[in-house]
Structures are given as C-alpha cells and as structure tokens.
Design a protein around this motif. Structure first.
Motif, PDB file in Angstrom:
ATOM      1  N   VAL A 195      -7.230  36.466 -21.781  1.00  0.00           N
ATOM      2  CA  VAL A 195      -7.233  35.917 -23.135  1.00  0.00           C
ATOM      3  C   VAL A 195      -6.702  36.955 -24.106  1.00  0.00           C
ATOM      4  CG1 VAL A 195      -9.161  34.375 -22.739  1.00  0.00           C
ATOM      5  CG2 VAL A 195      -9.585  36.694 -23.538  1.00  0.00           C
ATOM      6  N   SER A 196      -6.238  36.489 -25.252  1.00  0.00           N
ATOM      7  CA  SER A 196      -5.887  37.389 -26.344  1.00  0.00           C
ATOM      8  C   SER A 196      -6.104  36.627 -27.657  1.00  0.00           C
ATOM      9  CB  SER A 196      -4.434  37.860 -26.208  1.00  0.00           C
ATOM     10  OG  SER A 196      -3.565  36.777 -26.301  1.00  0.00           O
ATOM     11  N   GLY A 197      -6.349  37.385 -28.735  1.00  0.00           N
ATOM     12  CA  GLY A 197      -6.575  36.752 -30.040  1.00  0.00           C
ATOM     13  C   GLY A 197      -8.054  36.520 -30.310  1.00  0.00           C
ATOM     14  N   GLN A 198      -8.336  35.743 -31.387  1.00  0.00           N
ATOM     15  CA  GLN A 198      -9.712  35.409 -31.745  1.00  0.00           C
ATOM     16  C   GLN A 198      -9.865  33.902 -31.760  1.00  0.00           C
ATOM     17  OE1 GLN A 198      -8.658  37.546 -35.041  1.00  0.00           O
ATOM     18  NE2 GLN A 198      -8.203  38.977 -33.385  1.00  0.00           N
ATOM     19  N   PHE A 199     -11.077  33.462 -31.449  1.00  0.00           N
ATOM     20  CA  PHE A 199     -11.283  32.028 -31.310  1.00  0.00           C
ATOM     21  C   PHE A 199     -11.059  31.296 -32.627  1.00  0.00           C
ATOM     22  CE2 PHE A 199     -13.922  28.220 -31.409  1.00  0.00           C
ATOM     23  CZ  PHE A 199     -13.350  27.543 -30.350  1.00  0.00           C
ATOM     24  N   ASP A 200     -11.558  31.875 -33.728  1.00  0.00           N
ATOM     25  CA  ASP A 200     -11.477  31.158 -34.997  1.00  0.00           C
ATOM     26  C   ASP A 200     -10.088  31.252 -35.618  1.00  0.00           C
ATOM     27  OD1 ASP A 200     -14.004  30.373 -34.750  1.00  0.00           O
ATOM     28  OD2 ASP A 200     -14.889  31.931 -36.037  1.00  0.00           O
ATOM     29  N   VAL A 201      -9.309  32.227 -35.213  1.00  0.00           N
ATOM     30  CA  VAL A 201      -8.003  32.427 -35.845  1.00  0.00           C
ATOM     31  C   VAL A 201      -6.895  31.807 -34.981  1.00  0.00           C
ATOM     32  CG1 VAL A 201      -6.481  34.102 -36.911  1.00  0.00           C
ATOM     33  CG2 VAL A 201      -8.934  34.580 -36.757  1.00  0.00           C
TER      34      VAL A 201
ATOM     35  N   LEU B 199      -4.258  38.793 -11.957  1.00  0.00           N
ATOM     36  CA  LEU B 199      -3.562  38.520 -13.216  1.00  0.00           C
ATOM     37  C   LEU B 199      -4.069  39.539 -14.223  1.00  0.00           C
ATOM     38  CD1 LEU B 199      -1.843  36.512 -14.980  1.00  0.00           C
ATOM     39  CD2 LEU B 199      -3.995  35.351 -15.446  1.00  0.00           C
ATOM     40  N   VAL B 200      -3.156  40.297 -14.822  1.00  0.00           N
ATOM     41  CA  VAL B 200      -3.524  41.320 -15.793  1.00  0.00           C
ATOM     42  C   VAL B 200      -2.543  41.216 -16.957  1.00  0.00           C
ATOM     43  CG1 VAL B 200      -3.685  43.787 -16.219  1.00  0.00           C
ATOM     44  CG2 VAL B 200      -4.485  42.881 -14.057  1.00  0.00           C
ATOM     45  N   ARG B 201      -3.076  41.332 -18.178  1.00  0.00           N
ATOM     46  CA  ARG B 201      -2.181  41.325 -19.332  1.00  0.00           C
ATOM     47  C   ARG B 201      -2.058  42.752 -19.845  1.00  0.00           C
ATOM     48  NH1 ARG B 201      -3.000  41.257 -24.611  1.00  0.00           N
ATOM     49  NH2 ARG B 201      -5.244  40.993 -24.309  1.00  0.00           N
ATOM     50  N   VAL B 202      -0.838  43.236 -19.937  1.00  0.00           N
ATOM     51  CA  VAL B 202      -0.576  44.568 -20.475  1.00  0.00           C
ATOM     52  C   VAL B 202       0.231  44.358 -21.745  1.00  0.00           C
ATOM     53  CG1 VAL B 202       0.410  46.818 -20.032  1.00  0.00           C
ATOM     54  CG2 VAL B 202      -0.484  45.496 -18.148  1.00  0.00           C
ATOM     55  N   HIS B 203      -0.393  44.657 -22.904  1.00  0.00           N
ATOM     56  CA  HIS B 203       0.235  44.344 -24.199  1.00  0.00           C
ATOM     57  C   HIS B 203       0.661  42.881 -24.173  1.00  0.00           C
ATOM     58  CE1 HIS B 203      -0.192  48.464 -25.316  1.00  0.00           C
ATOM     59  NE2 HIS B 203       0.556  48.886 -24.306  1.00  0.00           N
ATOM     60  N   LYS B 204       1.971  42.644 -24.207  1.00  0.00           N
ATOM     61  CA  LYS B 204       2.390  41.238 -24.230  1.00  0.00           C
ATOM     62  C   LYS B 204       2.946  40.754 -22.895  1.00  0.00           C
ATOM     63  CE  LYS B 204       3.105  40.272 -29.026  1.00  0.00           C
ATOM     64  NZ  LYS B 204       4.040  39.842 -30.062  1.00  0.00           N
ATOM     65  N   VAL B 205       2.845  41.597 -21.912  1.00  0.00           N
ATOM     66  CA  VAL B 205       3.424  41.229 -20.608  1.00  0.00           C
ATOM     67  C   VAL B 205       2.305  40.800 -19.664  1.00  0.00           C
ATOM     68  CG1 VAL B 205       4.776  42.055 -18.657  1.00  0.00           C
ATOM     69  CG2 VAL B 205       5.275  42.872 -20.945  1.00  0.00           C
ATOM     70  N   LEU B 206       2.518  39.703 -18.980  1.00  0.00           N
ATOM     71  CA  LEU B 206       1.574  39.244 -17.970  1.00  0.00           C
ATOM     72  C   LEU B 206       2.038  39.787 -16.627  1.00  0.00           C
ATOM     73  CD1 LEU B 206       1.218  35.503 -18.933  1.00  0.00           C
ATOM     74  CD2 LEU B 206      -0.554  37.225 -19.062  1.00  0.00           C
ATOM     75  N   VAL B 207       1.169  40.498 -15.948  1.00  0.00           N
ATOM     76  CA  VAL B 207       1.528  41.026 -14.636  1.00  0.00           C
ATOM     77  C   VAL B 207       0.745  40.239 -13.582  1.00  0.00           C
ATOM     78  CG1 VAL B 207       1.632  43.054 -13.177  1.00  0.00           C
ATOM     79  CG2 VAL B 207       1.892  43.280 -15.634  1.00  0.00           C
ATOM     80  N   VAL B 208       1.479  39.647 -12.668  1.00  0.00           N
ATOM     81  CA  VAL B 208       0.868  38.807 -11.649  1.00  0.00           C
ATOM     82  C   VAL B 208       1.148  39.422 -10.288  1.00  0.00           C
ATOM     83  CG1 VAL B 208       0.760  36.490 -10.678  1.00  0.00           C
ATOM     84  CG2 VAL B 208       1.347  36.805 -13.069  1.00  0.00           C
ATOM     85  N   GLY B 209       0.118  39.554  -9.471  1.00  0.00           N
ATOM     86  CA  GLY B 209       0.321  39.990  -8.090  1.00  0.00           C
ATOM     87  C   GLY B 209       0.310  38.761  -7.204  1.00  0.00           C
ATOM     88  N   SER B 210       1.237  38.701  -6.237  1.00  0.00           N
ATOM     89  CA  SER B 210       1.281  37.515  -5.392  1.00  0.00           C
ATOM     90  C   SER B 210       1.103  37.896  -3.930  1.00  0.00           C
ATOM     91  CB  SER B 210       2.605  36.781  -5.576  1.00  0.00           C
ATOM     92  OG  SER B 210       3.618  37.474  -4.918  1.00  0.00           O
ATOM     93  N   THR B 211       0.863  36.887  -3.100  1.00  0.00           N
ATOM     94  CA  THR B 211       0.661  37.136  -1.671  1.00  0.00           C
ATOM     95  C   THR B 211       1.941  37.574  -0.985  1.00  0.00           C
ATOM     96  OG1 THR B 211       0.967  34.788  -1.339  1.00  0.00           O
ATOM     97  CG2 THR B 211      -1.286  35.587  -1.328  1.00  0.00           C
ATOM     98  N   GLN B 212       3.063  37.534  -1.698  1.00  0.00           N
ATOM     99  CA  GLN B 212       4.315  38.011  -1.096  1.00  0.00           C
ATOM    100  C   GLN B 212       4.455  39.519  -1.229  1.00  0.00           C
ATOM    101  OE1 GLN B 212       7.043  35.503  -3.135  1.00  0.00           O
ATOM    102  NE2 GLN B 212       7.634  34.457  -1.272  1.00  0.00           N
ATOM    103  N   GLU B 213       3.347  40.221  -1.406  1.00  0.00           N
ATOM    104  CA  GLU B 213       3.323  41.671  -1.522  1.00  0.00           C
ATOM    105  C   GLU B 213       4.188  42.158  -2.667  1.00  0.00           C
ATOM    106  OE1 GLU B 213       4.327  43.311   2.243  1.00  0.00           O
ATOM    107  OE2 GLU B 213       2.775  42.192   3.282  1.00  0.00           O
ATOM    108  N   SER B 214       4.097  41.479  -3.818  1.00  0.00           N
ATOM    109  CA  SER B 214       4.903  41.930  -4.936  1.00  0.00           C
ATOM    110  C   SER B 214       4.166  41.698  -6.248  1.00  0.00           C
ATOM    111  CB  SER B 214       6.248  41.202  -4.946  1.00  0.00           C
ATOM    112  OG  SER B 214       6.039  39.827  -4.900  1.00  0.00           O
ATOM    113  N   LEU B 215       4.586  42.485  -7.258  1.00  0.00           N
ATOM    114  CA  LEU B 215       4.100  42.317  -8.624  1.00  0.00           C
ATOM    115  C   LEU B 215       5.219  41.698  -9.438  1.00  0.00           C
ATOM    116  CD1 LEU B 215       2.373  45.692  -9.607  1.00  0.00           C
ATOM    117  CD2 LEU B 215       1.267  43.522  -9.157  1.00  0.00           C
ATOM    118  N   HIS B 216       4.869  40.731 -10.298  1.00  0.00           N
ATOM    119  CA  HIS B 216       5.863  40.119 -11.155  1.00  0.00           C
ATOM    120  C   HIS B 216       5.431  40.297 -12.603  1.00  0.00           C
ATOM    121  CE1 HIS B 216       7.228  38.063  -7.533  1.00  0.00           C
ATOM    122  NE2 HIS B 216       5.956  37.756  -7.326  1.00  0.00           N
TER     123      HIS B 216
END
Lengths: 515, 592
Positions: free
Chosen positions: B252-258, B294-311
């Motif tokens: 998640v990112s941001g605030q619920f009310d905003v 699944l990890v969010r780094v600043h504005k980039v979403l980093v996804v690890g997959s079963t194909q032994e790779s990070l996207h």
C-alpha cells in the motif's frame, strides 16, 4: 634340383621362406625315417634338429604377436579386481573417458565410441571395445565388430586357435604333452626354448608352459632373462598381473629389451596405470632412442586418455623414424580431418594409397576428405571405388552412410534418404543412419516415424547424444515436454558441454515453471 | 595503486569475513522458529524505546502455531494460537499517549489484536450468505426427509454446479466414510449453516497523516477475493473492494482519507492495482509465472516470480527491467536504511544466498548457512539497521549493518561479459589449402562437370540398389502406406545359447496392424531355434514390441552364420520387412 638338397637344409629353407606347412611335412617325413620318440640320444643330432624345426614351424603357423593383439574378455572387463580406485583422479586412468580434454575437437565434431573416446584413425583391438559401463552393453554385439567380437574372452580365443590346428593334424598331436618329462627337458636349454614356445602357442597349455619355464629358469640359476620374460608372459595369460610385473622387471634388470618394455607396459595398462606405463615407455626410449614401437605405445596411451594433441606429436615422432608406419599416418590423418584441415588429411591418406594400402576404408576417407576440401571431381569416384572394394555389408553400409552425408551437403534430400536407407539395408544396426533418416523424416513432417527412428537409434547407441537431442527437440515441438525433458537429460549425460541441449533444458525448465 | 586495489576489493559484492558490511550479532540454528516474512514484525511494543520482534510461528511442521515475542536473542512471551497465522502487523490505533503500538495477528477468519501483549480485541470476518440450496438440503436432513446418502449426492451436485461454494460443514461431510455419516448428520443437522472465509494477507495503511507515528488502518485480503479496510479504533469495515482472484501479497501507499494505492499480487499470476475511489482494479499486470514476493521501492514495484527472476514495474503496470537469479526465490522484503535514504529489495534464494538489489544493480550478497525462509529489516533492540532472518530448519540469524557500511552500486557485474575476451582457436588455413583453391579457380568448370557426371551416375546406382532392396524387402523399415513398420534385432549372449530380441514397431499415426507373422531363415546344421515361425500380436501404433527367442549354436568349430528374419503378412508370399543378423561366434566352447 630341390630333391638333391639335403632334407634338413630344405626344411630349413622352407622355414626361412615361411612355408611352414611344407617345412613341417618334411620334418615329419624325416622323423618317420629315424623316429625320435621323445628320447633324444646324443648320437642323433639330425633328428633332434628336425624335431626342433618341426616344433618351431608348427608354432610359427599359429603364432600371434602378443604385444599388439590383446583383447580383454568380458569376464576381465566386468569382474575387474585389479582396479585400485573407483573414482580415479583426472588424467590417471584409462577408464574415465573425457577426463582430459586438452584442446582436441569436441564430440560435436568428432564422433565417439561406445566407451566415450573419440574414434581413432586406426582400428586396434582395444580401440573399439573400451570398457562397457553395463552388462547390457557388454553382451551386445557392437557395430564395429564383424569377424570376432572384441569382447570375446581371451581364453576362448586361444582355445579356438588350438583346436583349429588340431584339425589339421589328423594323426593326433605332434608331441604328447602329458607324457613329457619336463625336468629332463629343462636341462637342455636349446630344446627347452623350442618346446616351451610349442607348448604355449601351439598347444596353448599355459600351466604346463609355466612349469617348464620355472624349471628352466631354476636350472639356469635365474640368470637367463629370456625365461623370466616367458614366465611373465605365462603369468599375464593367467591373469596374475602383479607376478608378471615382478618377472618382467627382474628381466629388465638383467637385460634391457624392447619386447620386455612392451610387455611390462601392457601389464600396467591392464592394471589401469597409464601414467606408469608412459614413464616406462620414456625410460625405454632413453635406452633405445627412436624405437618406433615404444613411441607408438606412448601415442596410443595418449589417444586412449583423450589427449589427441600429445598423441599426434608422438605419431609425428614415429613418422620421423619410420615414414611408412600405417597406424601413425592414419591417426594423424584422421586427427587433421576432425580438426578442420581436410586438405592436410587428404595428403596423409594419399600417402597411404601410395604405400599400397588399397581398401574400402581408405577410399571412403579419401572421398570424404575430397568433399570437405572442395575437390569435388575426386569425391564420388573415390566413393564408387570404396563401394566396389567393400568386403562386407558393414563396410558398404558405412560408405552409403557417407554418401548420404554428401547428398545432404549438396541438398538432394531424396538421394540422401535413399542412401541412408541403403546403409540400413546393409547394416541393420547403423544408429547414425537411423538418426539422420529421422532428421529427414522430421523435415518432411512425419513426426511419428521420426520418433520411432530416433528411439531405435538411441537404443542402438546410447552413447551418442544426437538421437537423444533430436528426440528432445521433436517432442518439444509437438508439445510432449515430459519426454523431451527426459531425452534432453540423456543427451546432457552423453555430452555435457552441448550448448543446444543446455538451452533446451533451460527452456523446458522455464516452461515447467510457467503457468 | 595499492589503495585502488583495496578499494576494488571492498567493492566486491561478495561479502567475506574481513570487509563484510554486516556484523554477525546472533545465530541460533535451533531457535525453532518456522515462519514467513509476512509473519515477522518489529515494534516498540512497550513504548520504552526497545524494539521487539513479533513472530507468528507456524511451529515445526505447521503443527503448533504460536505467537512469539523476542527481545534480543531471547523469547519474551509465547502464547498458542487457534489456527495457523497468515500475517502479523503492528500499528498505532489512536492518538493517546503513551504511543504504544498494537499488534494485529491474522489467523483463520479472525484478526487478533493485542495491546501491551494482552488480548484486546478479536475481529471476525463477516459471514457470507450461504447457498440457499445447501440450506434447503440440510433442512430436509433435519426433518429426516432424506437419508445421509441422498444428502451426499445432493451436496455433491450443488458443489459441482452452484456458483456459491459450500460451507465448511458440508465439505467436511463429503469427506466422511459411509459409516461415519449418520452420526455426523445427527450431530450437525440442527446447526445453522455458516459460510466464512479466511484471511490470506494483511498490511497497514495510514489513516489520515503520513507521519511516522500516525494511526493506521488494517488492510485485509481474503480468500473470497476481497480487500477490506478496517477502522483502527472501532474495527468497522471502512471500505470493501473485490478482485478477480485471491490476493496473496499486498503493498500500500498513501493515506486512507486522502488518496491511496493498493497493489495486490494474486494467485492467478496477475497483479492488480486499485485506487481510493475504485471498487475494482484499475491496472492489471499479467506475469508469466506465479509471484513469490511483492515489494514496493519508492515508486517501483518489484515482483519475484517462480521463473527465478525479479521484475520491476511502474505503478501503472509498465515493465521496467528483469534480473535473473541463480536459484529459486523463497521470500522477499524491503531493506530501508533511513540514515542514508536507501531503499533496496532483499531476496532470499533456495541456494542459501540473500541478495540485495537496488533496481537492477546487485548491492550485496549474504551467504546464509541454510535456505532463508523469512526476512525482516529494521530497528531491533536499540540498533537501527538490523536484519533478521529465519531459516528453513528453524534457525534464527540476526545481523547488524555496520554504521560505516555504504552500499556501492554497480559492484555486481560491470563491463562486457568475460566470454567476449576469450579467443577462439580457429585453425590456420594451410598453404595446401591455398594451393587447392588455386586449382579450383583454374579448373572450376571441369571439376564441376566431372562432379555432375559422377552425381548422375551415383543417383542411378543408388536408385538401382534402392529398388533392388525394396523388391527383395531387405529393408528393416517398410514405407508402404498400409503397413508402416520398423524392425530391429539385437543379439545378446556369449553362446552357445544366444538371446535374439526383435523390436517391431508400428510407425503409423493411428492404425493398429494385425495378422503379421515372423519367420526365421537359418542354417539348420548350425543353429536351432525353438520356433522358427510365429504370429505377431496386434501392434498398437507408437509402441515398440520386443519379441524374444533363443538361438542355440550347434557347431563346435567356431563358425558363425547369418540368420534372416522376415516379417510376413498373412496370405502374402513376399515379406514386408527383413533383417539380417550376423550371429556372433559362440564363446561357450571353452566351457564345453
């Protein structure tokens, strides 16, 4: 004129001219006139000489050069008790092929034998069999053998030779071994040597020969190196390699002989100690510089250890000493052919032709060299001649197989198809032809047939990686990923460095990981 | 020069003992902690400035789920859980002083909230409407109108056809043996059918302030393909969003009310991105394999997959980069070094490595003694940058990042690949070759003519031989459209008895072959076969049929001969196939 000659001299002359049968017949006549009766009296030197001559003639008839001809029997290979380490260090054993890849061409370029060694340019007894990995491989008839199988047990072979000579003398054996008094003969060194050779080679009774030899060496107070070598030979035949080694070493101390070096090296090779054998050969070369047999032995060991560059060096050394050495020329030729220098190989094969070697294999090689060296006018003529010289079905099959390659090379798949089929007609076990035929069928879109052919090829020759890889590719194309993976793994086992196989396996793994 | 060399050494991505960026604080291979990254959380639970580690422990073999709180290397408290934990999170519920965070643990259909390590509140997911048909069937069972067997049939029918899945009670019933059904029905028929879903993932979202110590909402992902946002104080559902699949990882990112952005990686291999006012996903990223993290780094979403790779993906779902890993990714988490403003992704691999990446660049590699299954980085105790790892065997590793350590980018793989510099050993073109090309140039036409003539002759010869082979059926393969067959024979043994195996295969695509016979032609003086003629069974396409027979060698003279095998069709005299077997010499003489 001949009839005027003294019979013994005539027999001797026959012997010198290698007309052993005539010599033996003449000796028999002489002995009938004055029967020797295995009781030599000192006043009958002529009959004694005739007796020795006959023994030698009979021996020579069935004599085999034991240094070169040696075939390991199936029992020796499977039930090998002499192996020291199961997992030897790289470069110290002949049993582990592929341990010493020093710059030679890979499997993709140079085909390999069942044992995993690159095929040699010269067919030697040991080059075709190698050591089979499994019992299944051991008892199957290999493709390269047609007259006698390379995996015949050595005892069986020697017995057969013995019986064959028995057939030729219907009156019974020349010497009745069971009635011999060995102690008496051992005291007559000249007679004993002829008798020993007769017993060992003609009668093939190793135990008795060993008895005679040990009595004789005792009589000579252990000072005659010849008897020690003979005892070593007997031990070798009986499979007592360590004892044989002792005898040969002791003989070498007394008198250094090339033969003894070769026998001792043979012992080391069978004990799977190629490095020791190499050192021994080099030691022998110090005493007998430039000795061809020793050089050749070194080259052979290097070749067996997959070190083709060192082997080629020693073969060149052999040629410097003896420029008509067929084995060296053929090996260097094939080495050049497989390292992408067909024009040089062509030179070597032409040299063989000049020397009078005139057979199917040579013309087959010449044709291939001509084709790959772009001398097209000579190519097909050579193959034509090879076909007409083919002595048996297997040779013809090989020629048709190579013609199939030429047809593929000029893009005539129809002709290629016919050629490969003809190769199979001549030899139903030609795995390479099955494989290539499958590739052609695959191109035509006959997947089922291609798969069946590839299966046959891989069952005929599990050591070849091509059918496994092709099967994997076909299965991959039609979506049978599981079989493709299994076949690709087999291909990887046969040829671990094959890049395409690795790619395929990687791709398949990705497929399996995907949704 | 010496300085530069030592510099390049310290810049190596491989961490060795001397110049490692990490201090080994604690390693206990027998800590008996079995958990995943989502069940690890670091928080100052007592408000004393000493941060504790909260672990939702699955227990060995997933048998005894427990909630553990660790202080330093020791376990502070331990309490059993009713079901396996799905996620653990700490959050601030309100603005009251002292600012002690609450601990939320998602397990089964409930969220257990603890305050000061005491149970404070239990939130259960709302019940879902049961299937009316199912309800009806159970009602009938209650009034004994139907026997258990009929009940089973009807429930199975509902399970297959209805859109609404069955309740737990019905599913349990369907698993039972016939003998147990009666008792089960009697016991449960009076109960009301309940249908409840379970929580798959949980995270926190700031309520209305972006501050470090602002109140946060809990965001839950459920098995019923929904996302729920809970009020931090009242635990009422503030928002409900539906997804096309079951969410497994949430960011998640941001605030619920905003304004906020929810990213959910789902079991169907897609990642859905939702905004504040959208009830349904706004963007969708379709992966080619299952996500493992699944990890969010600043504005980039980093996804690890079963194909032994990070996207790497943008928050709008555009793919930025892919990095290949040497082994399968087990878990991922965020590394945030606040003092240097660094955010990076940690990925634990199956080969025991933990790799740290900033975008595509490899920053650091840690070699763990065992495969790491969970990772957590943050303030622990009084140390700001602590890395906590648990291993597959239940071990606990705590490492502290050195305060002097600086992660240098680009120390992983730089420059052209090594293969570019290796020289290929192309053989030299010999003098001989040059001479031959000269000859080719001079006599090209003549050579070509000769070759063509020879080629015609060869074609003729090949065709003749081929026709002859076909006419006499010498080939081991038949190409006729009616019976595409293939034969090969293998001889085994040393003699005098050999085993002859014929492999007969039907290579057609679909048609079986019937009515074939096999016949052997041999010299009766040399060999004896028990059956020289026999029938072949029906040949199914694609299978290889091994037909075995024994051959006895009769000769004692070491002679071998050829045996011909013919495959015949019933009623035809010409053979379809033939194979010539060169029999080996019998070696059994020595024994005889």
């Amino acid at each position: 004129m001949g009839s005027e000659m003294e019979p013994l001299l005539r027999a001797w002359s026959y012997f010198r001219r290698r007309k052993f049968q005539l010599c033996a017949d003449l000796c028999t006549q002489m002995l009938e006139k004055s029967p020797y009766d295995q009781e030599p009296a000192p006043d009958l030197p002529v009959s004694q000489a005739a007796w020795i001559l006959k023994a030698r003639a009979l021996t020579e008839m069935v004599y085999i050069d034991e240094i070169d001809v040696d075939q390991e029997g199936i029992a020796e290979m499977i039930l090998d008790e002499n192996a020291i380490a199961q997992v030897p260090r790289p470069g110290t054993s002949l049993k582990l092929p592929g341990t010493n890849q020093t710059g030679g061409p890979t499997q993709a370029v140079r085909p390999i034998t069942q044992a995993g060694r690159p095929i040699t340019g010269f067919l030697r007894p040991s080059t075709q069999s190698g050591r089979p990995g499994t019992m299944e491989q051991a008892i199957r008839t290999p493709r390269t053998a047609y007259t006698a199988r390379p995996i015949t047990s050595s005892s069986g072979r020697f017995v057969r030779l013995g019986t064959a000579s028995m057939l030729t003398s219907p009156d019974g054996p020349f010497i009745n071994l069971s009635r011999l008094n060995l102690t008496k003969y051992s005291q007559k060194p000249k007679l004993a040597k002829a008798l020993f050779e007769y017993i060992l080679h003609h009668e093939n009774d190793v135990k008795m020969a060993l008895d005679l030899a040990s009595l004789s060496t005792e009589y000579s107070q252990y000072k005659d190196w010849w008897w020690k070598v003979q005892i070593g030979k007997c031990y070798y035949r009986l499979g007592m390699y360590r004892e044989a080694e002792k005898q040969f070493k002791s003989a070498l101390k007394q008198q250094e002989m090339v033969d003894t070096f070769l026998y001792l090296a043979k012992v080391y090779i069978i004990l799977d100690q190629p490095v020791t054998a190499l050192n021994l050969f080099k030691q022998g070369l110090d005493k007998f510089p430039g000795e061809v047999t020793l050089l050749c032995g070194i080259a052979r060991i290097y070749e067996e250890m997959n070190n083709s560059s060192s082997a080629a060096e020693y073969y060149k050394e052999v040629l410097k000493q003896d420029n008509t050495h067929v084995e060296a020329i053929a090996c260097i030729g094939s080495n050049h052919f497989y390292s992408d220098q067909p024009e040089v190989a062509l030179r070597f094969y032409r040299r063989l032709l000049q020397m009078g070697v005139y057979n199917c294999q040579l013309f087959n090689n010449l044709g291939l060299c001509c084709f790959y060296a772009q001398q097209y006018d000579m190519t097909l003529t050579s193959f034509e001649r090879a076909l007409s010289l083919a002595e048996n079905e297997e040779e013809a099959a090989d020629v048709w197989y190579n013609l199939g390659h030429i047809a593929v090379g000029i893009g005539d798949t129809n002709l290629a198809h016919q050629c490969f089929r003809l190769a199979l007609v001549h030899n139903n076990h030609h795995a390479e032809a099955y494989n290539n035929l499958a590739v052609l069928e695959m191109r035509k879109g006959h997947v089922e047939q291609a798969r069946a052919l590839l299966q046959t090829a891989s069952s005929l020759a599990p050591h070849m990686y091509e059918p496994h890889f092709n099967f994997a590719t076909v299965s991959d194309k039609i979506g049978d990923l599981q079989r493709s993976y299994v076949a690709a793994q087999k291909s990887e086992v046969a040829f671990p460095e094959h890049v395409d196989t690795q790619h395929l396996i990687k791709q398949l793994k990705q497929h399996f990981a995907m949704l | 020069a010496a300085a530069s060399s030592s510099d390049s050494d310290s810049g190596r991505a491989e961490s060795n003992e001397a110049n490692s960026k990490w201090l080994d604080a604690h390693y206990d291979p027998m800590a008996n902690i079995h958990t995943f990254s989502s069940c690890l959380s670091l928080a100052d639970l007592h408000g004393d400035g000493e941060y504790k580690l909260v672990v939702g422990d699955l227990g060995p073999g997933g048998q005894q789920p427990r909630l553990k709180v660790l202080k330093g290397p020791t376990v502070l408290t331990e309490s059993p859980l009713p079901a396996l934990p799905a996620s653990a999170a700490t959050f601030l519920m309100d603005q009251h002083e002292p600012r002690t965070p609450a601990l939320a643990l998602a397990s089964g259909p409930c969220v257990y909230v603890y305050k000061n390590l005491r149970p404070y509140f239990k939130f259960s997911l709302p019940q879902l409407p049961p299937n009316p048909l199912e309800q009806d069937v159970w009602n009938q069972a209650k009034e004994d109108q139907i026997d258990p067997l009929t009940l089973k049939e009807m429930l199975e029918d509902i399970r297959e056809k209805a859109d609404v899945p069955l309740s737990v009670q019905s599913l349990r019933f369907l698993q039972l043996e016939l003998s147990e059904m009666e008792a089960f029905v009697n016991q449960h028929k009076s109960k009301v059918i309940k249908r409840q879903t379970v929580i798959t993932t949980m995270t926190t979202l700031k309520k209305n302030l972006a501050d470090e110590d602002a109140a946060s909402c809990l965001v839950l992902g459920t098995e019923s393909k929904e996302l729920l946002v809970l009020d931090p104080e009242a635990f009422t559902i503030l928002a409900k969003m539906s997804l096309p699949s079951v969410p497994v990882f949430l960011e998640v990112s941001g605030q619920f009310d905003v304004e906020f952005r929810l990213t959910a990686a789902c079991r169907n291999g897609s990642i859905y991105i939702l905004r504040r006012d959208s009830k349904h996903p706004k963007y969708c990223i379709e992966l080619s394999a299952q996500p493992v993290g699944l990890v969010r780094v600043h504005k980039v979403l980093v996804v690890g997959s079963t194909q032994e790779s990070l996207h790497g993906f943008t928050h709008k779902g555009k793919k930025l980069w892919t990095v290949q890993m040497p082994a399968a990714i087990l878990t991922m988490n965020l590394l945030e070094q606040r003092s240097r403003g660094l955010q990076a992704v940690m990925a634990a691999l199956a080969n025991g490595e933990v790799r740290i990446y900033r975008d595509k660049a490899l920053l650091n590699v840690i070699h763990a003694p065992d495969a790491v299954t969970s990772l957590c980085f943050g303030r622990y105790g009084r140390e700001d940058n602590t890395l906590i790892m648990t291993t597959r065997g239940g071990g606990l590793i705590i490492k502290i990042l050195k305060r002097t350590a600086v992660f240098v980018e680009g120390t992983g793989e730089v420059g052209p690949p090594l293969a570019q510099t290796t020289k290929l050993s192309v053989p030299r073109k010999t003098r001989l070759y040059v001479d031959q090309t000269l000859r080719e140039r001079e006599a090209g036409t003549a050579m070509h003519r000769t070759f063509q003539t020879d080629l015609y002759l060869l074609r003729l010869r090949a065709a003749r031989a081929y026709v002859q082979a076909l006419e006499s059926s010498l080939s081991p393969m038949s190409t006729t459209a009616r019976e595409p067959l293939k034969l090969h024979a293998v001889v085994q043994g040393l003699g005098p008895t050999f085993k002859l195996t014929l492999h007969l295969q039907n290579t057609s695509t679909a048609r079986p072959v019937l009515g074939l016979h096999v016949c052997f032609l041999y010299n009766k003086a040399l060999y004896a076969l028990p059956q020289a003629f026999f029938k072949v069974p029906l040949l199914v396409p694609g299978l290889s049929y091994p037909l075995e027979t024994f051959v006895e060698s009769l000769s004692s003279k070491g002679i071998s001969d050829m045996i011909k095998v013919l495959v015949l069709r019933e009623g035809q005299s010409a053979p379809l196939l033939s194979a010539h077997i060169n029999m080996p010499v019998s070696e059994g003489l020595a024994a005889a």
